[in-house]
Design an enzyme around this catalytic site. Structure first.
Site, PDB file in Angstrom:
ATOM      1  N   ASP A  11       0.859  -1.189   0.000  1.00 57.12           N
ATOM      2  CA  ASP A  11       0.000   0.000   0.000  1.00 57.12           C
ATOM      3  C   ASP A  11       0.892   1.234   0.000  1.00 57.12           C
ATOM      4  O   ASP A  11       1.649   1.464   0.946  1.00 57.12           O
ATOM      5  CB  ASP A  11      -0.894  -0.027   1.243  1.00 57.12           C
ATOM      6  CG  ASP A  11      -1.941   1.072   1.246  1.00 57.12           C
ATOM      7  OD1 ASP A  11      -2.030   1.804   0.244  1.00 57.12           O
ATOM      8  OD2 ASP A  11      -2.673   1.183   2.239  1.00 57.12           O
ATOM      9  N   ASP A 105      -2.929   2.483  -5.927  1.00 58.66           N
ATOM     10  CA  ASP A 105      -1.902   2.530  -4.892  1.00 58.66           C
ATOM     11  C   ASP A 105      -1.790   1.282  -4.028  1.00 58.66           C
ATOM     12  O   ASP A 105      -1.059   1.290  -3.041  1.00 58.66           O
ATOM     13  CB  ASP A 105      -2.128   3.746  -3.987  1.00 58.66           C
ATOM     14  CG  ASP A 105      -3.491   3.729  -3.316  1.00 58.66           C
ATOM     15  OD1 ASP A 105      -4.363   2.956  -3.749  1.00 58.66           O
ATOM     16  OD2 ASP A 105      -3.683   4.503  -2.362  1.00 58.66           O
ATOM     17  N   GLU A 106      -2.466   0.203  -4.379  1.00 55.13           N
ATOM     18  CA  GLU A 106      -2.309  -1.010  -3.579  1.00 55.13           C
ATOM     19  C   GLU A 106      -2.554  -2.251  -4.420  1.00 55.13           C
ATOM     20  O   GLU A 106      -3.293  -2.233  -5.409  1.00 55.13           O
ATOM     21  CB  GLU A 106      -3.228  -1.005  -2.352  1.00 55.13           C
ATOM     22  CG  GLU A 106      -4.699  -0.977  -2.649  1.00 55.13           C
ATOM     23  CD  GLU A 106      -5.543  -1.086  -1.385  1.00 55.13           C
ATOM     24  OE1 GLU A 106      -5.167  -1.853  -0.471  1.00 55.13           O
ATOM     25  OE2 GLU A 106      -6.590  -0.422  -1.326  1.00 55.13           O
TER      26      GLU A 106
END
Length: 436
Positions: A11, A105-106
């Site tokens: 993350d 983003d993850e």
């Protein structure tokens, strides 16, 4: 549940805000809020400096400004975020062919498919450390929090434990001990309404959840939700890491500070959105049969209409024509605050001759009404610009016919601030994130 800690969750920390701080030296170490900057805006991401003031994602921008008035409020630069995300995802795919992105983003990474000598704790820990270092290198200093565990659920929980810029590996056999003291809200699906229902039953922690029977859980929360929650409270999660997540639809929508009442203006917006949707379809090698529009009225009533074609298309003119036709059936006289266009029923082929003889050649959308055109050319806080004399920079603020620009890039010191007329012919939006 796996017998080893072989699922990794990465993350990127405060991703949007961190990209802004990376590319804008004057904002490093200062509070940054990315999201809608108008009166109806919502926070997408806040830097950790802004979070210290109580700002968090999904908060209204109005409240964020009251809590952290000295923060930089930026509209966001999705091309910069997408490019940075692609760099990180490429790193993850070089580690393992099984990578499941959840967002920009993850992502989950299956280390069972990685080229590792074994899956001992020391080995997977070293792999995770190498990934975090590589992320910082390729992204220009962004940090990532990583969790490794025996399931996707545990890996995601682990990545939250030592944020930001942390690493947690949960040893197999210790999963329940980790979960028991945590709030029940750490379990996916336990939102505010479910948490309140559980609280009224005296259940606030995962240990409380673990103590009740499956039948009682089902009685409290219903069949599907109850069975799932019963399993997760016991760290029972056997979901695989899926490399490709099927795209079910492609859509574009916009929320407007002032309610729209002009039908021609709305049609112009739909035409622009249809062109954006069609471009995304073509870039993904997709087409779709069902065109839909989403309209949120002044009183927050949300309406949707759809129309299905006999065969899939990726043509902007076709999508736009159907979107405009769908709008004619709706009463928008009271004002519209949100418009959106979407295409679903996706396929990876197009029946070229279906519209070949009846459709006009593909054209760029025509000019919008003045009110829309001015909205499109607004100098948004944070956007990349280039000045013919001063070089690359970004919009610090604008209003009353003036735009203020700070001239700096990620590889320069904090730069000078200068103001120009909003129609200065030497100043233009940059077509991509600018570098020196």
């Amino acid at each position: 549940m796996r017998a080893n800690a072989s699922v990794l969750h990465l993350d990127l920390d405060a991703f949007f805000a961190s990209v802004e701080q990376r590319d804008k030296p004057s904002l490093r170490g200062k509070p940054v809020v990315v999201g809608g900057v108008g009166g109806r805006g919502v926070v997408a991401t806040a830097s950790y400096e802004a979070r210290a003031c109580g700002v968090h994602s999904a908060m209204s921008t109005r409240e964020a400004r009251s809590r952290c008035p000295h923060a930089a409020f930026l509209t966001g630069r999705f091309q910069a975020y997408r490019e940075t995300s692609e760099q990180v995802m490429a790193l993850l795919r070089a580690t393992s062919p099984l990578v499941e992105p959840l967002s920009l983003d993850e992502a989950f990474v299956d280390l069972l498919a990685a080229d590792l000598p074994d899956l001992e704790v020391d080995t997977v820990t070293a792999c995770a450390e190498r990934l975090r270092a590589a992320v910082a290198e390729v992204t220009g200093g962004l940090t990532a929090s990583v969790g490794v565990g025996s399931s996707k659920f545990i890996a995601k929980i682990a990545s939250e434990i030592d944020k930001p810029d942390g690493l947690t590996v949960v040893l197999p056999g210790t999963e329940r001990d980790l979960l028991r003291p945590m709030s029940a809200t750490v379990i996916p699906g336990v939102g505010p309404a479910t948490a309140e229902r559980l609280r009224r039953a005296g259940i606030t922690t995962v240990a409380d959840l673990e103590s009740i029977s499956e039948d009682e859980m089902v009685r409290l929360l219903g069949n599907a939700h109850g069975h799932g929650l019963y399993r997760l409270a016991r760290a029972d999660d056997d979901r695989p890491v899926v490399a490709e997540r099927e795209t079910k639809s492609v859509s574009v929508e916009g929320t407007y500070d002032t309610d729209l009442t002009d039908r021609k203006l709305m049609e112009g917006l739909l035409t622009r959105q249809a062109a954006q949707v069609a471009e995304r379809l073509r870039k993904s090698g997709l087409s779709g049969r069902t065109v839909s529009i989403k309209v949120r009225l002044h009183d927050f009533t949300t309406l949707s209409r759809s129309s299905t074609l006999p065969a899939p298309t990726d043509r902007a003119s076709t999508v736009g024509r159907l979107a405009r036709a769908l709008l004619t059936d709706l009463d928008t006289s009271g004002g519209v605050r949100l418009l959106g266009v979407g295409v679903s029923g996706l396929a990876d082929w197009i029946q070229d001759d279906l519209f070949g003889e009846t459709e006009a050649p593909e054209e760029e959308p025509g000019p919008l009404p003045a009110a829309v055109e001015s909205r499109r050319t607004t100098w948004a806080p944070g956007m990349d610009v280039v000045h013919d004399e001063h070089g690359p920079g970004w919009v610090w603020g604008s209003g009353r016919g003036v735009v203020t620009v700070r001239f700096e890039t990620r590889d320069t010191p904090p730069g000078p601030v200068r103001s120009f007329a909003a129609d200065d012919p030497l100043l233009a939006p940059a077509t991509r994130p600018v570098q020196p």
